[in-house]
Write an enzyme that holds these catalytic residues in place. Structure first.
Site, PDB file in Angstrom:
ATOM      1  N   HIS A 134       0.817  -1.220   0.000  1.00 43.36           N
ATOM      2  CA  HIS A 134       0.000   0.000   0.000  1.00 43.36           C
ATOM      3  C   HIS A 134       0.852   1.272   0.000  1.00 43.36           C
ATOM      4  O   HIS A 134       0.593   2.217   0.749  1.00 43.36           O
ATOM      5  CB  HIS A 134      -0.957   0.013   1.184  1.00 43.36           C
ATOM      6  CG  HIS A 134      -2.001  -1.068   1.132  1.00 43.36           C
ATOM      7  ND1 HIS A 134      -2.512  -1.543  -0.059  1.00 43.36           N
ATOM      8  CD2 HIS A 134      -2.641  -1.753   2.118  1.00 43.36           C
ATOM      9  CE1 HIS A 134      -3.427  -2.474   0.212  1.00 43.36           C
ATOM     10  NE2 HIS A 134      -3.510  -2.624   1.504  1.00 43.36           N
ATOM     11  N   HIS A 205     -10.018   1.353   0.656  1.00 43.05           N
ATOM     12  CA  HIS A 205      -9.799   0.274   1.622  1.00 43.05           C
ATOM     13  C   HIS A 205     -10.839   0.299   2.747  1.00 43.05           C
ATOM     14  O   HIS A 205     -10.509   0.058   3.913  1.00 43.05           O
ATOM     15  CB  HIS A 205      -8.388   0.379   2.210  1.00 43.05           C
ATOM     16  CG  HIS A 205      -7.790  -0.940   2.601  1.00 43.05           C
ATOM     17  ND1 HIS A 205      -8.273  -1.693   3.658  1.00 43.05           N
ATOM     18  CD2 HIS A 205      -6.750  -1.646   2.080  1.00 43.05           C
ATOM     19  CE1 HIS A 205      -7.547  -2.787   3.779  1.00 43.05           C
ATOM     20  NE2 HIS A 205      -6.612  -2.791   2.833  1.00 43.05           N
ATOM     21  N   GLU A 343     -11.443  -4.382  -2.608  1.00 42.39           N
ATOM     22  CA  GLU A 343     -10.503  -3.416  -3.177  1.00 42.39           C
ATOM     23  C   GLU A 343     -10.336  -3.650  -4.681  1.00 42.39           C
ATOM     24  O   GLU A 343      -9.674  -4.608  -5.091  1.00 42.39           O
ATOM     25  CB  GLU A 343      -9.154  -3.543  -2.475  1.00 42.39           C
ATOM     26  CG  GLU A 343      -9.227  -3.449  -0.965  1.00 42.39           C
ATOM     27  CD  GLU A 343      -8.008  -4.055  -0.297  1.00 42.39           C
ATOM     28  OE1 GLU A 343      -6.888  -3.531  -0.524  1.00 42.39           O
ATOM     29  OE2 GLU A 343      -8.161  -5.056   0.430  1.00 42.39           O
TER      30      GLU A 343
END
Length: 380
Positions: A134, A205, A343
């Site tokens: 991420h 998210h 996601e």
């Protein structure tokens, strides 16, 4: 440049006063906007509220571009908050989490935190089993977006990411536009440009708990994924490069199935490796935003969320590492599997797997990605 940033922040706050509730008034979800008003590294942070004519409410903070709450009606018409999150900005800063965040530059994992662009080897910053997850240890979820309220139902979040941000090349300008539609959908559009060739893979998210009760696990919810295959992972959650069929495995959600039906069958290696579901499914939708990509339904509330996207994949994560240490909204300690993430994305580690759809963004090009979360409620 600094003067422009300061002016943009002032303009954003002035405009937002027309589109957010006054600091003295709680949101429908019970949030106090005063608990989000601060400065982080001299950049203003606030809570912004979107509301449609049906009474649906979405609260967003520009710290990490995070969705903080989503209020939707259940089967009885009672409004429920269906995402996990915190009720104050201090917790978002001090408790590591991705709750509701607009993830960038690169959602999911890049193997060994390494990639090669234009024959140049790039060492990123590892933060997950030696991989870059991420965007690295200070990805965009921990940075302040510039908020640009557009209307009562739309807001843009802008990120100016400098060259070498978390060792990613290129000065990148990214925009995340949230639109609350009249049919109770959150429409999210991502755009980005760069002055050097780089990689971009953005997502949201949010952890959904469609029962509206974050003390309850999501394992009784019903899941559908429009996919015949998925990308398996090793014990470090890294994709192997394979694409395998879901047929005759616990990974098959091509027909409606309770999330918890197979989730603990750790004799199946992929569930052991993921500690449950934490995998990317290869969607059958071929980038068609009008085709249903995934759907989750809570039998307890009757609330469903449908996911539509032009991305080739979707990471489904069942909150396997929530451990009861994070104190969320209403004082609830978020326990294992009390949220599910949906996601939309390019596949994990695509920079190192040239056989998969490219995530390269070059100067003069515009990265675009589109995701819709549409909420409905079945009548009793």
């Amino acid at each position: 440049m600094k003067r422009e940033v300061v002016l943009a922040g002032i303009i954003a706050l002035v405009v937002s006063s027309c589109n957010t509730k006054p600091a003295s008034e709680l949101t429908q979800s019970g949030l106090d906007p005063k608990n989000f008003q601060t400065e982080i590294k001299k950049e203003p942070v606030a809570l912004y509220t979107l509301k449609n004519e049906n009474g649906m409410e979405v609260c967003i903070t520009n710290f990490g571009g995070r969705i903080v709450s989503i209020m939707v009606p259940d089967m009885h018409g009672e409004m429920k908050d269906v995402v996990l999150g915190f009720d104050n900005i201090n917790s978002y800063q001090n408790v590591p989490s991705d709750f509701g965040a607009a993830i960038g530059r690169y959602a999911n994992r890049i193997k060994d935190a390494k990639m090669t662009i234009d024959s140049k080897d790039i060492q990123l910053l590892p933060n997950n089993f030696g991989h870059c997850l991420h965007g690295g240890p200070e990805g965009w979820q921990y940075k302040v977006y510039t908020a640009k309220p557009i209307s009562d139902t739309q807001i843009a979040m802008i990120m100016q990411s400098p060259d070498n941000d978390m060792n990613f090349p290129g000065n990148v300008t990214a925009t995340v536009t949230y639109t609350l539609t009249e049919d109770n959908a959150i429409d999210i559009q991502y755009e980005a440009t760069t002055d050097q060739t780089t990689v971009i893979n953005m997502t949201n998210h949010s952890y959904f708990n469609l029962s509206g009760d974050a003390t309850k696990e999501i394992t009784s919810d019903i899941l559908y994924i429009n996919a015949d295959s998925y990308t398996p992972v090793d014990a470090t959650y890294m994709t192997t490069g394979e694409i395998l069929p879901v047929a005759d495995t616990p990974m098959d959600f091509s027909k409606l199935k309770m999330i918890g039906e197979d989730i603990d069958k750790f004799d199946f290696e992929q569930l052991k490796n993921g500690n449950g579901y934490d995998h990317n499914w290869v969607l059958n939708t071929a980038g068609d935003i009008t085709k249903l990509a995934a759907r989750v339904t809570s039998p307890a509330s009757g609330i469903s969320v449908e996911v539509y996207t032009d991305e080739p994949g979707i990471q489904v994560y069942t909150g396997n590492f929530l451990d009861g240490t994070a104190k969320g909204k209403k004082g609830i300690m978020y326990k294992k599997r009390t949220g599910i993430c949906l996601e939309t994305q390019h596949y994990p580690d695509s920079p190192n797997k040239p056989q998969w759809p490219s995530v390269l963004l070059k100067p003069g090009e515009t990265y675009k990605s589109h995701c819709i979360y549409k909420f409905t409620a079945e009548k009793p």
